[in-house]
Scaffold this motif. Structure first.
Motif, short mmCIF file in Angstrom:
data_model
loop_
_atom_site.label_atom_id
_atom_site.label_comp_id
_atom_site.label_asym_id
_atom_site.label_seq_id
_atom_site.Cartn_x
_atom_site.Cartn_y
_atom_site.Cartn_z
N ALA A 188 0.24 -45.76 52.83
CA ALA A 188 0.92 -45.39 54.09
C ALA A 188 2.16 -44.56 53.80
O ALA A 188 2.51 -43.67 54.58
N ALA A 189 2.84 -44.84 52.68
CA ALA A 189 4.02 -44.06 52.30
C ALA A 189 3.63 -42.61 52.01
O ALA A 189 4.36 -41.67 52.36
N LEU A 190 2.47 -42.40 51.37
CA LEU A 190 2.00 -41.04 51.13
C LEU A 190 1.75 -40.32 52.45
O LEU A 190 2.15 -39.16 52.62
N GLN A 194 5.96 -55.00 46.54
CA GLN A 194 7.29 -55.44 46.91
C GLN A 194 8.21 -54.22 47.07
O GLN A 194 7.80 -53.08 46.84
N PHE A 195 9.44 -54.49 47.49
CA PHE A 195 10.38 -53.42 47.83
C PHE A 195 10.47 -52.37 46.73
O PHE A 195 10.35 -51.16 46.98
N GLN A 196 10.63 -52.82 45.50
CA GLN A 196 10.83 -51.89 44.38
C GLN A 196 9.56 -51.10 44.03
O GLN A 196 9.63 -50.11 43.31
N ASP A 197 8.41 -51.52 44.56
CA ASP A 197 7.17 -50.78 44.34
C ASP A 197 7.05 -49.59 45.28
O ASP A 197 6.29 -48.65 45.01
N ILE A 198 7.77 -49.63 46.38
CA ILE A 198 7.68 -48.58 47.40
C ILE A 198 8.96 -47.76 47.50
O ILE A 198 8.91 -46.53 47.60
N PHE A 199 10.10 -48.43 47.43
CA PHE A 199 11.38 -47.75 47.58
C PHE A 199 12.18 -47.78 46.27
O PHE A 199 12.03 -48.70 45.47
N ASP A 200 13.00 -46.77 46.10
CA ASP A 200 13.88 -46.69 44.93
C ASP A 200 15.02 -47.69 45.13
O ASP A 200 16.01 -47.42 45.81
N ALA A 242 6.77 -40.32 45.68
CA ALA A 242 7.30 -39.02 46.12
C ALA A 242 6.55 -37.86 45.45
O ALA A 242 6.21 -36.87 46.11
N GLU A 243 6.25 -38.00 44.17
CA GLU A 243 5.57 -36.92 43.45
C GLU A 243 4.16 -36.69 43.98
O GLU A 243 3.72 -35.56 44.16
N VAL A 244 3.43 -37.78 44.22
CA VAL A 244 2.06 -37.64 44.73
C VAL A 244 2.09 -37.10 46.16
O VAL A 244 1.27 -36.25 46.52
N GLY A 245 3.05 -37.56 46.97
CA GLY A 245 3.18 -37.04 48.32
C GLY A 245 3.45 -35.54 48.33
O GLY A 245 2.85 -34.78 49.10
N LYS A 246 4.34 -35.10 47.45
CA LYS A 246 4.66 -33.67 47.36
C LYS A 246 3.45 -32.87 46.88
O LYS A 246 3.24 -31.72 47.29
N LYS A 247 2.65 -33.48 46.03
CA LYS A 247 1.45 -32.79 45.53
C LYS A 247 0.48 -32.54 46.67
O LYS A 247 -0.12 -31.46 46.78
N ILE A 248 0.30 -33.55 47.55
CA ILE A 248 -0.59 -33.37 48.70
C ILE A 248 -0.08 -32.24 49.58
O ILE A 248 -0.85 -31.36 50.02
N VAL A 249 1.23 -32.24 49.87
CA VAL A 249 1.82 -31.20 50.72
C VAL A 249 1.62 -29.82 50.09
O VAL A 249 1.27 -28.85 50.78
N LYS A 250 1.81 -29.72 48.79
CA LYS A 250 1.65 -28.44 48.09
C LYS A 250 0.22 -27.93 48.21
O LYS A 250 -0.02 -26.74 48.47
N LEU A 251 -0.76 -28.83 48.03
CA LEU A 251 -2.17 -28.45 48.14
C LEU A 251 -2.50 -27.95 49.54
O LEU A 251 -3.26 -26.99 49.72
N LEU A 252 -1.93 -28.60 50.55
CA LEU A 252 -2.16 -28.18 51.92
C LEU A 252 -1.49 -26.84 52.21
O LEU A 252 -2.09 -25.94 52.82
N VAL A 261 -9.28 -33.02 56.31
CA VAL A 261 -9.05 -33.47 54.94
C VAL A 261 -8.29 -34.78 54.98
O VAL A 261 -7.71 -35.16 56.00
N LYS A 262 -8.29 -35.47 53.88
CA LYS A 262 -7.47 -36.67 53.71
C LYS A 262 -7.10 -36.78 52.24
O LYS A 262 -7.60 -36.00 51.41
N LYS A 263 -6.25 -37.71 51.92
CA LYS A 263 -5.75 -37.77 50.54
C LYS A 263 -6.87 -37.96 49.53
O LYS A 263 -6.83 -37.43 48.42
N GLU A 264 -7.90 -38.70 49.93
CA GLU A 264 -9.01 -38.97 49.01
C GLU A 264 -9.83 -37.73 48.70
O GLU A 264 -10.47 -37.66 47.64
N THR A 265 -9.83 -36.73 49.61
CA THR A 265 -10.57 -35.50 49.35
C THR A 265 -9.72 -34.44 48.67
O THR A 265 -10.24 -33.50 48.07
N LEU A 266 -8.40 -34.58 48.76
CA LEU A 266 -7.50 -33.61 48.16
C LEU A 266 -7.13 -33.94 46.72
O LEU A 266 -6.87 -33.05 45.92
N LEU A 267 -7.10 -35.23 46.40
CA LEU A 267 -6.62 -35.67 45.09
C LEU A 267 -7.76 -36.19 44.21
O LEU A 267 -8.79 -36.65 44.71
N ALA A 268 -7.51 -36.12 42.92
CA ALA A 268 -8.45 -36.71 41.97
C ALA A 268 -8.32 -38.23 42.00
O ALA A 268 -7.23 -38.75 42.31
N PRO A 269 -9.38 -38.97 41.69
CA PRO A 269 -9.30 -40.43 41.67
C PRO A 269 -8.15 -40.95 40.80
O PRO A 269 -7.54 -41.97 41.13
#
Length: 473
Positions: free
Chosen positions: A362-364, A137-143, A239-249, A340-348
Motif C-alpha cells: 500500500a505504501a508503494l 511494524q513501524f520501522q518496516d514502513i517508516f524511517d 521509497a526506491e521501489v516506489g520511485k522506480k515504478i514512477v520512473k517506468l510510468l 498496469v499495476k506494480k506486478e506487471t511493471l516490476l520484476a518478481p
C-alpha cells in the motif's frame, strides 16, 4: 535553523572595517612615545569594538541567510531541529489500528495529542490483527530515526519505554484504554492527562478518528500536517521501489492512478454484490456489513469515458486483488487498454521484500498515487482521503472525487434508455466540475464531528487561504 561555525583565518592585509584599513593600524604600532601608546590603546579599543559589531552582524545574518551562502564557515550542516528541553508528564503508548492510511492519520493525531499534553510518545505499534494479517511494524514502513529526529523540537519520542516501565508491560500492568472518537483537546487535557499522571504510562489501543477535524489551535493543525507530509517518511527500500515504478510510468508519458476499491475486504465491509454471480454474492453476503458501495470496474470505465479521459492514457491500478479477477476487469480493459499495476511493471525480485506485507505494498501505491498526473479513487476510504489531502498540500494536483450517487443514477438511466451518451457525458462533466481537487473550504458540523469533511482530505490550515465563498466539501 541556526548555523554554527568559525571564521577561517583571514589575511589581515586587505581587510577593511568601517573604512579603517588594517595596514594603517600596523603603522601606528611602530611609534614608542607615551602619546603614541595612548593613541594605540584608543585605536585598539575602537578596533575591538568594530570587530564585536561585525561579529554580531554576522550572527544575525547567519540566521537569515540560506545555508548555501554560509557553508564556507559552517563546520557541519545539520538538517534536524535543535533538541528541546521537555516537561514530561508521563508516557503514551499507542497501537494504531486499521490499514496503512488509517494508521497513518491516527499516528499524526497522537503526535499532536502528545505535544499538547507534554507527554513522551513511544514509537507506535502497527495493527497486525486486521483482515490483512500484515506483520510489518513501524520501522518496516517508516524511517523511524527520521521520524524521531525531525519532530524532536515538537515532542519527545522514544523507541521503547525506559527499563523500569518495560517490566510493567511484561507483567500486563499497563493501563490500556480506547479514547473516545472525535474528541477535542479538552477531553485529552481533563480526562486523559490526569490518568497519565496517575499511571505514569497509558496505552491507547485504538487511534483512528480519535481527534476532531476542526476547532483545534492552528499550531496543532500544522503539526498534524508536519507529521503526515514530512516526518512519516517511508523507508529507503520502499521509497526506491516506489520511485522506480514512477520512473517506468513516466518513460511512457502521463499516467492516471485509479484506486479501484473492489477487493474482497471492501465488498465484505460494504455488503455490495452488484454484478457478482450467485456464488460470489453468497460469499459476500456471509461477510457483509452495512455501508456505501464502491463503483464496479464496469461503472468506473463508463465514468472515465464520460469525463473524456484519453483512452490511451496509462492507468495504474492501485489496489489489491480485484474481486472476480479478469472477468470483472474486462470492460475497463476494453475501454482503457493501457492498464498496469506494480506486478506487471516490476520484476518478481523487486517485489520479493513486500510479499505477505500488504501495508508495504500500500505504501508503494501511495507513492505512485501522489506522483500521478491524475488520481481517481472509486470509493471515499482512507487512502482516497489521505492522498487527496497530500495532493492538495503539494499544490492542488488533479484529483477527481467521483460522485458515486450521481454516477450510479446517470448510468442506470443510460442503461434503461433514458439518456443518450452525449447527455450522460454532459451530466457527469457538470457534476464533477467542482470535484477536481481545487481549493475549497472544509465543511464543518460542530454538533456532529464525524459528519464533517475530513481534516486529512483537506488540511486547509496548512494550505494557502481560500475565499469564504468557495464551495465547502
Amino acid at each position: 535553523m541556526e548555523q554554527r561555525g568559525q571564521l577561517a583565518a583571514t589575511d589581515l592585509k586587505g581587510l577593511s572595517m568601517g573604512g579603517i584599513k588594517v595596514e594603517k593600524i600596523k603603522s601606528w604600532i611602530v611609534g614608542g612615545s607615551l602619546f603614541d601608546q595612548f593613541n594605540l590603546c584608543v585605536v585598539g579599543a575602537i578596533t575591538l569594538l568594530l570587530l564585536c559589531t561585525c561579529t554580531v552582524h554576522l550572527r544575525v545574518l547567519s540566521k537569515t541567510m540560506t545555508p548555501r551562502f554560509l557553508i564556507f564557515w559552517s563546520s557541519q550542516h545539520i538538517d534536524t531541529p535543535p533538541q528541546r528541553v521537555y516537561e514530561n508528564n508521563g508516557y503514551l503508548m499507542i497501537s494504531a489500528n486499521g490499514g496503512l492510511n488509517q494508521m497513518r492519520a491516527g499516528i499524526c493525531d497522537m503526535v499532536a495529542i502528545a505535544k499538547y499534553l507534554n507527554v513522551t510518545l513511544v514509537v507506535p505499534e502497527l495493527d497486525n490483527t486486521s483482515l490483512w494479517h500484515d506483520s510489518s511494524q513501524f520501522q518496516d514502513i517508516f524511517d523511524v530515526n527520521y521520524f524521531i529526529t525531525s519532530l524532536r523540537d515538537e515532542v519527545r519520542i522514544l523507541k521503547q519505554l525506559p527499563d523500569e516501565l518495560k517490566r510493567r508491560v511484561k507483567n500486563d500492568s499497563i493501563y490500556t484504554m480506547e479514547p473516545h472518537s472525535w474528541s477535542n483537546l479538552g477531553y485529552y487535557y481533563y480526562q486523559i492527562l490526569p490518568k497519565i499522571k496517575e499511571q505514569e504510562v497509558v496505552h491507547f489501543n485504538k487511534t483512528d478518528f480519535r481527534l476532531v477535524n476542526n476547532g483545534i489551535p492552528i499550531e496543532f493543525q500544522k503539526l498534524r500536517c508536519q507529521v503526515n507530509y514530512e516526518a512519516l517518511r517511508f523507508t529507503p527500500t520502499i521509497a526506491e521501489v516506489g520511485k522506480k515504478i514512477v520512473k517506468l510510468l513516466r518513460q511512457k508519458g502521463p499516467f492516471l492512478v485509479l484506486h479501484l476499491r473492489y477487493e474482497m475486504d471492501m465488498l465484505a465491509f460494504s455488503g455490495c454484490n452488484e454484478g457478482c454471480n450467485e456464488t460470489e454474492a453468497d460469499e459476500l453476503t456471509k461477510l457483509r456489513k452495512v455501508g456505501g458501495c464502491p463503483l464496479t470496474p464496469e461503472e468506473t470505465a463508463l465514468a472515465l469515458q464520460a469525463l473524456d479521459i484519453d483512452p490511451s492514457i496509462q492507468i495504474y491500478i492501485a489496489a489489491g486483488n480485484i474481486y472476480g479477477g479478469e472477468r470483472r476487469m474486462a470492460a475497463l480493459r476494453a475501454a482503457f487498454p493501457n492498464l498496469v499495476k506494480k506486478e506487471t511493471l516490476l520484476a518478481p525480485s523487486d517485489l520479493k521484500p513486500f510479499q505477505k506485507h500488504s501495508n508495504m505494498k500500500a505504501a508503494l501505491d501511495y507513492i505512485v498515487a501522489i506522483e500521478s498526473d491524475i488520481f481517481v479513487p472509486t470509493y471515499g476510504g482512507n487512502m482516497a482521503k489521505l492522498v487527496q489531502g497530500h495532493r492538495r498540500y503539494l499544490g492542488y494536483k488533479i484529483t477527481i472525487s467521483l460522485d458515486v450517487q450521481l454516477l450510479v443514477n446517470v448510468i442506470d438511466r443510460y442503461k434503461k434508455g433514458g439518456l443518450n451518451w452525449d447527455e450522460v457525458s454532459q451530466e457527469v462533466k457538470t457534476g464533477h466540475a467542482d470535484r477536481m481537487g481545487s481549493p475549497t473550504q472544509r465543511m464543518e458540523v460542530p454538533e456532529n464531528p464525524m459528519h464533517e469533511a475530513y481534516f486529512y482530505s483537506n488540511p486547509q490550515e496548512c494550505l494557502p487561504p481560500v475565499s469564504k465563498n468557495s464551495k465547502s466539501t
